[in-house]
Scaffold this active site. Structure first.
Site, PDB file in Angstrom:
ATOM      1  N   LYS A  26       1.093  -1.476   0.176  1.00 39.88           N
ATOM      2  CA  LYS A  26      -0.076   0.136  -0.147  1.00 39.88           C
ATOM      3  C   LYS A  26       0.461   0.895   0.125  1.00 39.88           C
ATOM      4  CE  LYS A  26      -2.497   1.023   4.227  1.00 39.88           C
ATOM      5  NZ  LYS A  26      -2.360   2.505   4.222  1.00 39.88           N
ATOM      6  N   ARG A  31       2.393   5.795  -3.093  1.00 36.92           N
ATOM      7  CA  ARG A  31       4.028   7.248  -4.080  1.00 36.92           C
ATOM      8  C   ARG A  31       4.025   6.331  -5.281  1.00 36.92           C
ATOM      9  NH1 ARG A  31       4.232   5.586   1.150  1.00 36.92           N
ATOM     10  NH2 ARG A  31       5.504   7.153   2.811  1.00 36.92           N
ATOM     11  N   GLY A  97      -5.309   8.818   5.301  1.00 37.44           N
ATOM     12  CA  GLY A  97      -3.826   9.325   5.680  1.00 37.44           C
ATOM     13  C   GLY A  97      -2.923   9.324   4.441  1.00 37.44           C
ATOM     14  N   ARG A 125      -8.752  13.148  11.781  1.00 37.98           N
ATOM     15  CA  ARG A 125      -7.335  12.426  11.912  1.00 37.98           C
ATOM     16  C   ARG A 125      -6.274  13.454  11.513  1.00 37.98           C
ATOM     17  NH1 ARG A 125      -5.337   7.874   8.391  1.00 37.98           N
ATOM     18  NH2 ARG A 125      -3.741   7.980  10.189  1.00 37.98           N
ATOM     19  N   GLN A 170       4.636   9.282   6.385  1.00 35.25           N
ATOM     20  CA  GLN A 170       4.011  10.354   5.294  1.00 35.25           C
ATOM     21  C   GLN A 170       4.210  12.068   5.549  1.00 35.25           C
ATOM     22  OE1 GLN A 170      -0.123   9.420   7.209  1.00 35.25           O
ATOM     23  NE2 GLN A 170      -0.139   7.874   6.429  1.00 35.25           N
ATOM     24  N   ASP A 318       1.878  -0.167  12.246  1.00 27.30           N
ATOM     25  CA  ASP A 318       0.581  -1.213  11.980  1.00 27.30           C
ATOM     26  C   ASP A 318       0.856  -2.097  11.998  1.00 27.30           C
ATOM     27  OD1 ASP A 318      -0.068   1.229  10.170  1.00 27.30           O
ATOM     28  OD2 ASP A 318       1.238   0.417   8.393  1.00 27.30           O
ATOM     29  N   ARG A 349      -6.742   2.832  18.220  1.00 26.07           N
ATOM     30  CA  ARG A 349      -6.243   1.451  18.255  1.00 26.07           C
ATOM     31  C   ARG A 349      -6.383   0.781  19.312  1.00 26.07           C
ATOM     32  NH1 ARG A 349      -3.463   1.312  12.405  1.00 26.07           N
ATOM     33  NH2 ARG A 349      -5.362   0.770  10.818  1.00 26.07           N
TER      34      ARG A 349
END
Ligand code: S3P
Length: 432
Positions: A26, A31, A97, A125, A170, A318, A349
């Site tokens: 992902k 990118r 995001g 967020r 990010q 993650d 989470r």
């Protein structure tokens, strides 16, 4: 959060066996999609992520003037325009995001005004983390209470020297994408080396990027050229299957062409420390990204236990939900600290993992920045609230494999954000 709500029943398994080749990573797909829109020429990508998040990046690339074509064999072709066109409608980042933050950097040098919007989860967020550096570079960025919609009035950018206050790939990538188009050399310093796909993707598209142990620099005014690329399988998707296989003595699972970038592969070290047997074969490099074959077998006497804190928490961000979800089945439990960022992901989470573990009968202690999940606990099937968060839905589908009785995953469809094939592949490798 997605509009529709589907439930999925996950029944216990006896073993995990088989071989898998997973859809593309992902982070790399985002990118490549975004940079190809700015590059000159046609980028051809095979094994692009099948998740809805990366479709959001492709949709934005198309709205900005790139010609996006999906071939019958699954190849995606993106003809970049070298510059972005104006968009009279907001650019929809969906649940992603990554799309919203990286686009903020990428669009900052374009002399138009853009508005980036997202779904209810993305609109909660934090976006200040990207507004701050990009506005220091000269773009005018407006948020509402620190959140989306993000309005970007782009213009001439100047380079900055920036230290990310919270480790975030990010944000680092957003600053580098803006730096690519700024006057002077932009440097990003980080206290923990986060995933480096942004740096590697920029190099793949022909930009010169310098790196030291804790910083990355990019000179401005560099042009990008289209590439041909095969994206490696997503190791964060593999994580659910790696953890599932690690639970069943006698398991054997093999992954072909899996992304093994060292800034992403920490889970393999953690599973090894927990006692799982992990083998890596046929390593090769594609556009700077390591790819290889991975085999996992569970230890005969079960997984031990561990503490994950400091830099490890940032590198495993993650994978923490699935590690916490299997922790009750370990001998000594898993302790997670320094993971406050988990509270501002697609859902909180930490809270959702704690609540869902309790629903399955586990004892768990929640902290502001983590969780203590003792080992030696048998879970029972329960109703799981995914909160519309893909990684929660998949993490608890894995916990369900070793529970007594069936588990109902509410909002199971959210898996499609990163991994639409998840349940089908789970049924393929789970022996019932
Ligand atoms: C990502 C970075 C991580 C990660 C996200 C993807 C990326 O977020 O959680 O799923 O592709 O750069 P942060 O950079 O905000 O920690």
């Amino acid at each position: 959060m997605l509009e529709t709500k589907t439930e999925r029943i996950v029944t216990p398994a006896r073993n995990i066996l088989g071989s898998l080749r997973l859809p593309g990573d992902k982070s790399i797909s985002h990118r490549y999609a975004l940079l190809s829109a700015l590059a000159s020429g046609t980028t051809k990508i095979t094994n692009f992520s099948t998740g809805a998040d990366c479709a959001s990046s492709l949709g934005c690339a198309a709205a900005l003037g790139a010609a996006v074509t999906r071939r019958d064999d699954g190849t995606i072709e993106i003809l970049g325009s070298g510059e972005f066109k104006a968009s009279s409608t907001p650019l929809d980042c969906g649940n992603s995001g990554s799309t919203m933050r990286m686009l903020t950097g990428l669009l900052a040098a374009t002399p138009h005004t853009y508005t980036l919007i997202g779904d209810a989860s993305l609109s909660r967020r934090p976006m200040e983390r990207v507004r701050k550096p990009i506005s220091q570079m000269g773009a005018e960025i407006t948020l509402t209470d620190g959140h989306a919609p993000v309005t970007i009035r782009g213009g001439k950018l100047k380079a900055i020297d920036y230290t990310t206050p919270v480790p975030s790939a990010q944000v680092k990538t957003a600053v580098l994408f803006a730096g690519l188009q700024a006057e002077g050399t932009t440097t990003v310093h980080e206290s923990v080396r986060t995933r480096d796909h942004g740096e590697l993707a920029l190099r793949a598209f022909g930009a010169h990027v310098d790196r030291s142990a804790d910083s990355v620099s990019i000179a401005g005014s560099q042009a990008l050229t289209a590439i041909e690329a095969a994206i490696p399988g997503d190791i964060s998707s593999a994580a659910f299957f790696l953890c599932a296989a690690a639970l069943f003595p006698g398991s054997n699972l093999v992954f072909d062409s899996l992304g093994l970038n060292p800034t992403r592969a920490t889970l393999l070290d953690v599973l090894t420390a927990l006692g799982a047997h992990i083998g890596v074969l046929n390593l090769e490099e594609k556009h700077g990204e390591l790819v290889g074959m991975v085999q996992v077998n569970a230890p005969v006497n079960g997984l031990t236990g561990t503490t994950i804190s400091g830099a490890l928490s940032a590198q495993l961000i993650d994978e923490l939900p699935v590690l916490a979800a299997i922790a009750p089945y370990t001998q000594n439990g898993i302790r997670i600290r320094d993971a406050k960022e988990l509270r501002v992901k697609e859902s909180d989470r930490i809270a959702l993992v704690a609540n869902n573990l309790r629903a399955m009968g586990a004892h768990v202690e929640e902290f502001e920045d983590g969780l203590d999940v003792p080992g030696g606990q048998q879970l029972h099937g329960a109703e799981i609230n995914s909160g519309g968060d893909h990684r929660i839905a998949m993490a608890f589908s894995v916990a369900a494999l070793k529970a007594s009785g069936d588990t109902v995953i509410q909002g199971a469809e959210s898996a499609a954000i990163s991994f639409p094939e998840f349940y089908e592949l789970l049924d393929q490798v789970a022996e019932r």
